[in-house]
Scaffold this motif. Structure first.
Motif, PDB file in Angstrom:
ATOM      1  N   VAL A 158       0.773  -1.234  -0.087  1.00  0.00           N
ATOM      2  CA  VAL A 158       0.014   0.116   0.056  1.00  0.00           C
ATOM      3  C   VAL A 158       1.040   1.288  -0.209  1.00  0.00           C
ATOM      4  CG1 VAL A 158      -1.787   1.292   1.097  1.00  0.00           C
ATOM      5  CG2 VAL A 158      -1.753  -1.177   1.296  1.00  0.00           C
ATOM      6  N   GLY A 159       0.639   2.097  -1.081  1.00  0.00           N
ATOM      7  CA  GLY A 159       1.505   3.314  -1.317  1.00  0.00           C
ATOM      8  C   GLY A 159       0.512   4.560  -0.692  1.00  0.00           C
ATOM      9  N   LEU A 160       0.873   4.763   0.829  1.00  0.00           N
ATOM     10  CA  LEU A 160       0.243   5.844   1.368  1.00  0.00           C
ATOM     11  C   LEU A 160       0.819   7.434   1.063  1.00  0.00           C
ATOM     12  CD1 LEU A 160       0.110   4.255   4.905  1.00  0.00           C
ATOM     13  CD2 LEU A 160      -1.836   4.253   3.240  1.00  0.00           C
ATOM     14  N   GLY A 161      -0.297   8.103   1.003  1.00  0.00           N
ATOM     15  CA  GLY A 161       0.165   9.626   0.896  1.00  0.00           C
ATOM     16  C   GLY A 161      -0.486  10.039  -0.344  1.00  0.00           C
ATOM     17  N   ASN A 162      -0.171  11.412  -0.620  1.00  0.00           N
ATOM     18  CA  ASN A 162      -0.664  12.296  -1.934  1.00  0.00           C
ATOM     19  C   ASN A 162       0.371  12.384  -2.657  1.00  0.00           C
ATOM     20  OD1 ASN A 162      -1.988  14.188  -3.299  1.00  0.00           O
ATOM     21  ND2 ASN A 162      -2.738  15.285  -1.696  1.00  0.00           N
ATOM     22  N   ARG A 163       0.058  11.834  -3.821  1.00  0.00           N
ATOM     23  CA  ARG A 163       1.042  11.893  -5.105  1.00  0.00           C
ATOM     24  C   ARG A 163       1.233  13.431  -5.324  1.00  0.00           C
ATOM     25  NH1 ARG A 163       2.738   8.242  -8.984  1.00  0.00           N
ATOM     26  NH2 ARG A 163       0.993   6.721  -8.164  1.00  0.00           N
ATOM     27  N   LEU A 166       6.053   9.496  -1.132  1.00  0.00           N
ATOM     28  CA  LEU A 166       7.032   8.521  -1.239  1.00  0.00           C
ATOM     29  C   LEU A 166       6.199   7.058  -1.397  1.00  0.00           C
ATOM     30  CD1 LEU A 166       9.963   7.486  -0.135  1.00  0.00           C
ATOM     31  CD2 LEU A 166       8.509   7.128   2.106  1.00  0.00           C
ATOM     32  N   GLY A 167       4.930   7.080  -0.692  1.00  0.00           N
ATOM     33  CA  GLY A 167       4.320   5.609  -0.862  1.00  0.00           C
ATOM     34  C   GLY A 167       3.909   5.379  -2.384  1.00  0.00           C
ATOM     35  N   PRO A 168       3.312   6.276  -3.283  1.00  0.00           N
ATOM     36  CA  PRO A 168       2.657   6.132  -4.513  1.00  0.00           C
ATOM     37  C   PRO A 168       3.998   5.859  -5.338  1.00  0.00           C
ATOM     38  CG  PRO A 168       1.485   8.042  -3.628  1.00  0.00           C
ATOM     39  CD  PRO A 168       2.379   7.556  -2.401  1.00  0.00           C
TER      40      PRO A 168
END
Length: 322
Positions: free
Chosen positions: A107-112, A119-121
């Motif tokens: 799971v890539g958390l955060g706001n792209r 970071l996550g995306p």
């Protein structure tokens, strides 16, 4: 007194350091440290073993491994490859079930759209995703018996979806039935020297936004039903921390000056946490909620996200991407 002062940080290591600086012994918390002098990599393991220790630290019972590598901010591919290999070993040690093969949801958390939070995306962008191939052609079509079934999502943030991230993950977990989740998120640090140079891995899950005071529901074994390994890199530090560090440097300078030596005496009775709270009260209200990130964050976040994705590819696919 301990509960009164809260320094914003997502790093268990910094919480432990805070108590040590105030000469407060935390029961039920063990700290182990290793240093690789040749590569300048320091690995610190914080083990919270009791509920009392968890309450004091403000973090769940579990293991938190922090890798500090100052050269992570430098575009050195060989160095980053070494870091990826070491991260892969640490993550492997936290895999909850040792069995022949398993399914993992990344799971890539955060706001792209917000670079320090992307970071996550970015990590998911470079992952070797295999679940759809396994479902279509079977395990042996991949030509590698050791390759694991990997799926991934980038759930966005509540402002984009109107849903708590944990709700989205819970739905995906119920449908795809992975063995465990690996969640990647940007963190907040207490020490500006750790920005983009530190990776924390924890077997306790994660509370998105907690370091910046934007509390969302936790992504943990209790909330999603399966174990959650959390990987995070601090990309922001709050303004009060920068002012506090500047004040500390000023006090040291005053103490070394014969003419101004007495000026800093009034602050000597304050603990680190008390000084931090004083700074928060003194600085402008407009600065109190401000978080700061390095000017080269665009390149740095992309570079570090690739380092983390390579670690996951090494672990789950047996190889890094070209």
């Amino acid at each position: 007194m301990v509960e009164k002062y809260s320094i914003r940080t997502d790093l268990a290591l910094e919480q432990k350091e805070r108590f040590e600086s105030d000469n407060v012994e935390v029961q039920g918390v063990i700290l182990e440290e290793e240093y690789d002098e040749e590569r300048e990599i320091r690995v610190t393991t914080v083990k919270i073993e009791t509920e009392k220790g968890a309450k004091t630290m403000g973090k769940p019972v579990g293991t938190y491994i922090t890798m500090e590598a100052p050269n992570m901010a430098v575009p050195d591919e060989e160095y980053h490859r070494e870091v990826s290999k070491e991260l892969a070993e640490f993550i492997k040690g936290m895999v909850p079930e040792k069995k022949e093969s398993y399914q993992v949801l990344v799971v890539g958390l955060g706001n792209r759209q917000v670079t320090p939070d992307a970071l996550g995306p970015y990590v998911v962008d470079n992952l070797n995703i295999t679940r759809h191939i396994f479902k279509e052609y079977g395990r042996y079509a991949m030509g590698d018996d050791e390759m694991e079934i990997v799926s991934a999502i980038v759930p966005g943030v509540m402002g984009q979806t109107g849903m708590e991230t944990v709700e989205i993950i819970r739905g995906v977990v119920a449908e795809t039935k992975p063995d465990f989740v690996v969640a990647i998120d940007a963190l907040a640090a207490r020490n500006s020297r750790r920005l983009n140079r530190t990776v924390q891995i924890a077997d306790t899950g994660i509370n998105p936004g907690s370091g910046v005071g934007n509390h969302r529901n936790g992504i943990t074994k209790d909330t999603v039903g399966i174990p959650v390994i959390a990987i995070g890199v601090p990309t922001v530090v709050d303004a009060a921390t920068i002012v506090n560090d500047t004040m500390e440097n000023l006090l040291q300078a005053l103490e070394s000056s014969e003419a101004l030596k007495g000026v800093g005496l009034v602050m000597q009775g304050y603990s680190a946490a008390e000084k931090y709270e004083l700074v928060k009260e003194l600085i402008s209200p407009h600065l109190n909620g401000m978080f700061v990130t390095p000017k080269d964050i665009d390149d740095t976040v992309k570079r570090i996200s690739y380092t983390i994705s390579e670690a996951l590819n090494i672990l789950f696919s047996g190889t890094a991407t070209a």
